[in-house]
Design a protein around this motif. Structure first.
Motif, PDB file in Angstrom:
ATOM      1  N   ASP A   1       0.856  -1.188   0.000  1.00 14.16           N
ATOM      2  CA  ASP A   1       0.000   0.000   0.000  1.00 14.16           C
ATOM      3  C   ASP A   1       0.890   1.236   0.000  1.00 14.16           C
ATOM      4  O   ASP A   1       1.595   1.505   0.970  1.00 14.16           O
ATOM      5  N   ALA A   2       0.877   1.980  -1.089  1.00 13.84           N
ATOM      6  CA  ALA A   2       1.772   3.128  -1.232  1.00 13.84           C
ATOM      7  C   ALA A   2       1.552   4.174  -0.142  1.00 13.84           C
ATOM      8  O   ALA A   2       2.470   4.904   0.230  1.00 13.84           O
ATOM      9  N   ARG A   3       0.335   4.238   0.407  1.00 13.71           N
ATOM     10  CA  ARG A   3       0.042   5.256   1.425  1.00 13.71           C
ATOM     11  C   ARG A   3       0.744   4.972   2.747  1.00 13.71           C
ATOM     12  O   ARG A   3       1.084   5.887   3.490  1.00 13.71           O
ATOM     13  N   THR A   4       0.948   3.718   3.070  1.00 10.90           N
ATOM     14  CA  THR A   4       1.540   3.361   4.357  1.00 10.90           C
ATOM     15  C   THR A   4       2.937   2.771   4.222  1.00 10.90           C
ATOM     16  O   THR A   4       3.593   2.510   5.231  1.00 10.90           O
ATOM     17  N   ALA A   5       3.411   2.566   2.996  1.00 13.18           N
ATOM     18  CA  ALA A   5       4.682   1.869   2.772  1.00 13.18           C
ATOM     19  C   ALA A   5       5.865   2.492   3.511  1.00 13.18           C
ATOM     20  O   ALA A   5       6.602   1.780   4.201  1.00 13.18           O
ATOM     21  N   PRO A   6       6.115   3.803   3.408  1.00 12.53           N
ATOM     22  CA  PRO A   6       7.303   4.353   4.072  1.00 12.53           C
ATOM     23  C   PRO A   6       7.307   4.138   5.584  1.00 12.53           C
ATOM     24  O   PRO A   6       8.315   3.715   6.157  1.00 12.53           O
ATOM     25  N   ALA A   7       6.160   4.394   6.237  1.00  9.93           N
ATOM     26  CA  ALA A   7       6.098   4.236   7.690  1.00  9.93           C
ATOM     27  C   ALA A   7       6.223   2.771   8.091  1.00  9.93           C
ATOM     28  O   ALA A   7       6.924   2.429   9.055  1.00  9.93           O
ATOM     29  N   ALA A   8       5.549   1.894   7.348  1.00  8.06           N
ATOM     30  CA  ALA A   8       5.616   0.462   7.655  1.00  8.06           C
ATOM     31  C   ALA A   8       7.034  -0.058   7.469  1.00  8.06           C
ATOM     32  O   ALA A   8       7.539  -0.844   8.285  1.00  8.06           O
ATOM     33  N   SER A   9       7.697   0.388   6.423  1.00  6.39           N
ATOM     34  CA  SER A   9       9.063  -0.046   6.157  1.00  6.39           C
ATOM     35  C   SER A   9      10.010   0.425   7.254  1.00  6.39           C
ATOM     36  O   SER A   9      10.841  -0.349   7.747  1.00  6.39           O
TER      37      SER A   9
END
Length: 227
Positions: free
Chosen positions: A180-188
């Protein structure tokens, strides 16, 4: 930077682009194919049909294959810059006088790139036996990783039972949380922080706080939206 135009090509009357050997219109088509392929690889992965790429780039399939005879050739051309960036990240880690910091920065940097660029993630984790240039560059990166790991272990900061193959597991795990591009940076970022904490040994100071969690729910699909 825009391509520099050379004088008009002899016998054709069409300006040629300096350094590529292609006429200006052919170079524009090539650039459009690369830009289109990159956008599709990022949003859908590297298995996008070549015909789909040609259609989105508004060129004929024959034109596409004339410039890039195989999918591997196209993938290599699209992601050559990212491979160079990856190698630069390895070199910076090796130049760092703190082996553990170099190890952490390398993992964080590559995983952050993964979170932003699904296509490069797929390409890096795949095998392209026919593309010697891509494989050669990737081997250099892997050799750099190996040295970063060795130094971090020698410094007593990385677990001795950490195996180089665990890096692939890290990237595969990271790939699993970036659908999910919306949450990818934080999840990563949070996943990587958890993993680095588990890899560290001989910690002489309190662990760094984890990044804030991504707004995820169990059972939620992380597939990228259809384009």
């Amino acid at each position: 930077m825009p391509a520099r135009l050379s004088p008009t090509a002899p016998a054709t009357g069409v300006p040629a682009v300096g350094g590529t050997g292609l006429r200006a219109d052919a170079e524009l088509n090539r650039r459009r194919v690369l830009d289109t392929a990159r956008a599709l690889f990022v949003s859908r992965g590297i298995d996008v049909p070549m015909a789909t790429i040609a259609r989105h780039a508004r060129v004929g399939v024959a034109t596409l294959y004339r410039r890039f005879p195989t999918r591997d050739a196209l993938v290599t051309a699209v992601f050559s810059d990212e491979l160079s960036v990856c190698r630069a990240s390895m070199e910076e880690a090796l130049a760092d006088d703190d082996p553990w910091r170099g190890f952490c920065r390398t993992i964080e940097s590559v995983c952050a790139s993964q979170a932003q660029d699904r296509g490069f993630s797929d390409a890096f984790l795949s095998s392209f036996p026919d593309m010697a240039g891509f494989e050669r560059e990737r081997r250099r990166i892997e050799e750099g990783f190996a040295e970063v790991v060795r130094r971090a272990k020698a410094a007593g900061r990385l677990r001795q039972d950490f195996d180089l193959s665990d890096l692939t597991l890290v990237f595969m795990a990271n790939q699993g949380v970036i659908g999910d591009a919306r949450t990818a940076p934080a999840a990563s970022r949070r996943l990587v922080a958890h993993l680095l904490r588990s890899f560290e040994t001989g910690r002489a100071e309190p662990a760094r706080p984890l990044p804030p969690p991504a707004p995820l729910r169990l059972g939620r699909s992380h597939r990228a939206p259809e384009r």
